[in-house]
Write an enzyme that holds these catalytic residues in place. Sequence first.
Site, PDB file in Angstrom:
ATOM      1  N   GLU A 108       0.834  -1.199   0.000  1.00 49.69           N
ATOM      2  CA  GLU A 108       0.000   0.000   0.000  1.00 49.69           C
ATOM      3  C   GLU A 108       0.873   1.255   0.000  1.00 49.69           C
ATOM      4  O   GLU A 108       1.808   1.377   0.779  1.00 49.69           O
ATOM      5  CB  GLU A 108      -0.951   0.007   1.206  1.00 49.69           C
ATOM      6  CG  GLU A 108      -1.932  -1.158   1.231  1.00 49.69           C
ATOM      7  CD  GLU A 108      -2.915  -1.149   0.058  1.00 49.69           C
ATOM      8  OE1 GLU A 108      -3.014  -0.111  -0.627  1.00 49.69           O
ATOM      9  OE2 GLU A 108      -3.576  -2.191  -0.165  1.00 49.69           O
TER      10      GLU A 108
ATOM     11  N   ARG B  98     -18.550  -0.919   5.008  1.00 49.15           N
ATOM     12  CA  ARG B  98     -19.667  -1.607   4.395  1.00 49.15           C
ATOM     13  C   ARG B  98     -20.171  -2.718   5.315  1.00 49.15           C
ATOM     14  O   ARG B  98     -21.353  -3.026   5.376  1.00 49.15           O
ATOM     15  CB  ARG B  98     -19.184  -2.205   3.068  1.00 49.15           C
ATOM     16  CG  ARG B  98     -20.200  -2.594   2.056  1.00 49.15           C
ATOM     17  CD  ARG B  98     -19.501  -3.121   0.786  1.00 49.15           C
ATOM     18  NE  ARG B  98     -18.291  -3.860   1.053  1.00 49.15           N
ATOM     19  CZ  ARG B  98     -18.212  -5.140   1.436  1.00 49.15           C
ATOM     20  NH1 ARG B  98     -19.315  -5.852   1.596  1.00 49.15           N
ATOM     21  NH2 ARG B  98     -17.055  -5.725   1.660  1.00 49.15           N
TER      22      ARG B  98
ATOM     23  N   CYS C 151      -8.299  -1.653   8.056  1.00 45.62           N
ATOM     24  CA  CYS C 151      -6.917  -1.668   7.555  1.00 45.62           C
ATOM     25  C   CYS C 151      -6.420  -0.262   7.278  1.00 45.62           C
ATOM     26  O   CYS C 151      -5.334   0.129   7.704  1.00 45.62           O
ATOM     27  CB  CYS C 151      -6.824  -2.508   6.277  1.00 45.62           C
ATOM     28  SG  CYS C 151      -7.033  -4.282   6.566  1.00 45.62           S
TER      29      CYS C 151
ATOM     30  N   HIS D  16      -1.361  -5.613   2.034  1.00 47.67           N
ATOM     31  CA  HIS D  16      -2.561  -6.448   1.956  1.00 47.67           C
ATOM     32  C   HIS D  16      -2.210  -7.782   1.299  1.00 47.67           C
ATOM     33  O   HIS D  16      -1.485  -7.810   0.299  1.00 47.67           O
ATOM     34  CB  HIS D  16      -3.662  -5.754   1.133  1.00 47.67           C
ATOM     35  CG  HIS D  16      -4.617  -4.970   1.976  1.00 47.67           C
ATOM     36  ND1 HIS D  16      -4.811  -3.613   1.848  1.00 47.67           N
ATOM     37  CD2 HIS D  16      -5.463  -5.362   2.977  1.00 47.67           C
ATOM     38  CE1 HIS D  16      -5.720  -3.201   2.720  1.00 47.67           C
ATOM     39  NE2 HIS D  16      -6.135  -4.239   3.415  1.00 47.67           N
TER      40      HIS D  16
END
Lengths: 200, 200, 200, 200
Positions: free
Chosen positions: C78, C88, C141, C165
């Site tokens: 990342e 969500r 995260c 990830h």
Amino acid sequence: MRVLITGFDPFDNEEINPSWEAIKCLPTEINGIEVHKLQLPTSFERGVATLVEALFALRPDATIQVGQHGGVASLQIERVAINLANARISDNDGNSPKEKTILTKAPTAYFATLPTAQIVRELQASGIPAQLSYSAGTFVCNTVMFTALHFAATEMPTLKSGFIHVPYLPAQVVNRPAVASMSLEMITAGLEKAISVLAD
Amino acid sequence: MRVLITGFDPFDNEEINPSWEAIKCLPTEINGIEVHKLQLPTSFERGVATLVEALFALRPDATIQVGQHGGVASLQIERVAINLANARISDNDGNSPKEKTILTKAPTAYFATLPTAQIVRELQASGIPAQLSYSAGTFVCNTVMFTALHFAATEMPTLKSGFIHVPYLPAQVVNRPAVASMSLEMITAGLEKAISVLAD
Amino acid sequence: MRVLITGFDPFDNEEINPSWEAIKCLPTEINGIEVHKLQLPTSFERGVATLVEALFALRPDATIQVGQHGGVASLQIERVAINLANARISDNDGNSPKEKTILTKAPTAYFATLPTAQIVRELQASGIPAQLSYSAGTFVCNTVMFTALHFAATEMPTLKSGFIHVPYLPAQVVNRPAVASMSLEMITAGLEKAISVLAD
Amino acid sequence: MRVLITGFDPFDNEEINPSWEAIKCLPTEINGIEVHKLQLPTSFERGVATLVEALFALRPDATIQVGQHGGVASLQIERVAINLANARISDNDGNSPKEKTILTKAPTAYFATLPTAQIVRELQASGIPAQLSYSAGTFVCNTVMFTALHFAATEMPTLKSGFIHVPYLPAQVVNRPAVASMSLEMITAGLEKAISVLAD
């Protein structure tokens, strides 16, 4: 109210760019809003310069930049632009910056100042597939989005700005039958709806 | 010349089936061909029975069955149907056969007798994303395609028969923004083009 | 040199979290670097608190947070974390913040301060599929990555920090045969290689 | 009991073929079954000829052909082979047949005669992602699978035959980080498990 909406010219061996094809179809007035259209070159340098010049000339209340994101299946309402250019392919001037800071005196990122969540909701309510996206990539699209937001933050604080990525048109994927596309009519309707939300 | 084109009713919690939505939009005459439309139930038993009954009643020159294949991005011109039913979900009568031979006295498979490669070429030439597909799955669609081809082979040797799978409509994926869809206009235009090829 | 590497506990109905499974397999010394391992709860509140407490206690030279990104096919190094939480699904404490600023006094985003491009190059040179990613999402995260970078910027300026990830393990997708996975051995080797790069 | 398991040589610009890499790692005896290994050329003509010759020479009880299906995420236990060759790329002899019947006196299709559903169940029970597939494509893999089944049907009625498609190895997708792969150890374990099922 006055909105500047920009699309790009074709790049990456495509003959058309769905962003500009759709913008050409937009009316010049939507929900009482004056719609000004501008094509930007897919160029790290000239894309930004062309947009900034137009913002100075037009002094719109809002600007939406629109670009092609080949392979997506829905309208991507971009939430954030980052201060980084990293090109895998060349832009239309043959430039492909690698891990380059766009503006050394600017912050790491800007959030779009358009009502992104509301635009997604209203697009979906109109039957148009759409979602928030948290990365506008690191090619010309992100650079233009980032620079427009920096320009607004530093020079035109009332200017609302943001970016929408659109899928390929069907004509672009005729020979790539596993790749998603969206009709010109639906992309155009989506952009019209996004602009109309700005009047609220 | 007379063509029977069939679509299915909605299944798998969908409220519409793009196959039938598109067929409803077709004209009743295309390129001099009489177009007869019929909705089939998404049912292993009643789907087949409804189709065979209509074939006896109408005695068309050709029949195209059309069904939804959720997730594909282009029209899938099916090349082959296999003598096997294996359902992951229930059909609209609650049946879900597992590893079941459709017709014990029939061969393992039939190739479509429509000019599939020509249909793909003419669709692509018209700007409509399309490809040959070599599996119609093992749900109701394949069973109907297989049974129609067996019926033609055994009862109506001059009948041309085949199957086209179509993507979701945009309205079906509004809240599934990563899933491909195709506009009703383009699906309809694709079916119209596929029928017109039969006149050649 | 001392590195704190963190994984998460399982979430979203999974029984394992590949990030922690791989970290458990790491040696406690890599290329002369002391490796300290810590499991974080998948919780917006407790995940961050647990990490910050450990950073104060251990005062490492670098920290890599590792998390599961279900569906990806390669290690995602990342590049940036954004000041936004938008869930969500619920975290393991039942919280699902919507369009929420993580830290009101922090900037919009931080770039990872690990040598991300070099890590990608060395992973690929070792035969491990990897790429830079420009969005760590908007779930726990990203919040942990963002908060760690803000903590480093404000409290421990010499601390290098970043996030990786990882794909599902094969055991997690046994019944989802279209979903990509990566072996535990390869994820572990990738994390080991990423840590070893820090010694350069 | 004696099993002939075949893999292919590399094709389509790849330097390795995961099917053969895995077969090389198999023991020569599994669950009391003699395992014979053979590499086939990725050639419509020579692939089939090499396999048939070996079947005559070895007279095995079963044969499993294994091939690469780039992009899949799990082992694909092929259920059916069709009497059609249609190549998008050239085989290793430069041939690319278009819409060609493989064997003019053979039926349209053959179902695999291996216990395919049982193999899928036992692979999944062992933690190895696997699924039934209903199309082996129309390239060399399908031609070899079809021809082996026709050979068994006409010449060696007790011979069980079938095909397994395997994903890329990680080394093949290092620079294509969105493409799924599977470890050599897991592909090998899957093939070993598939063979062991034949002893039941």
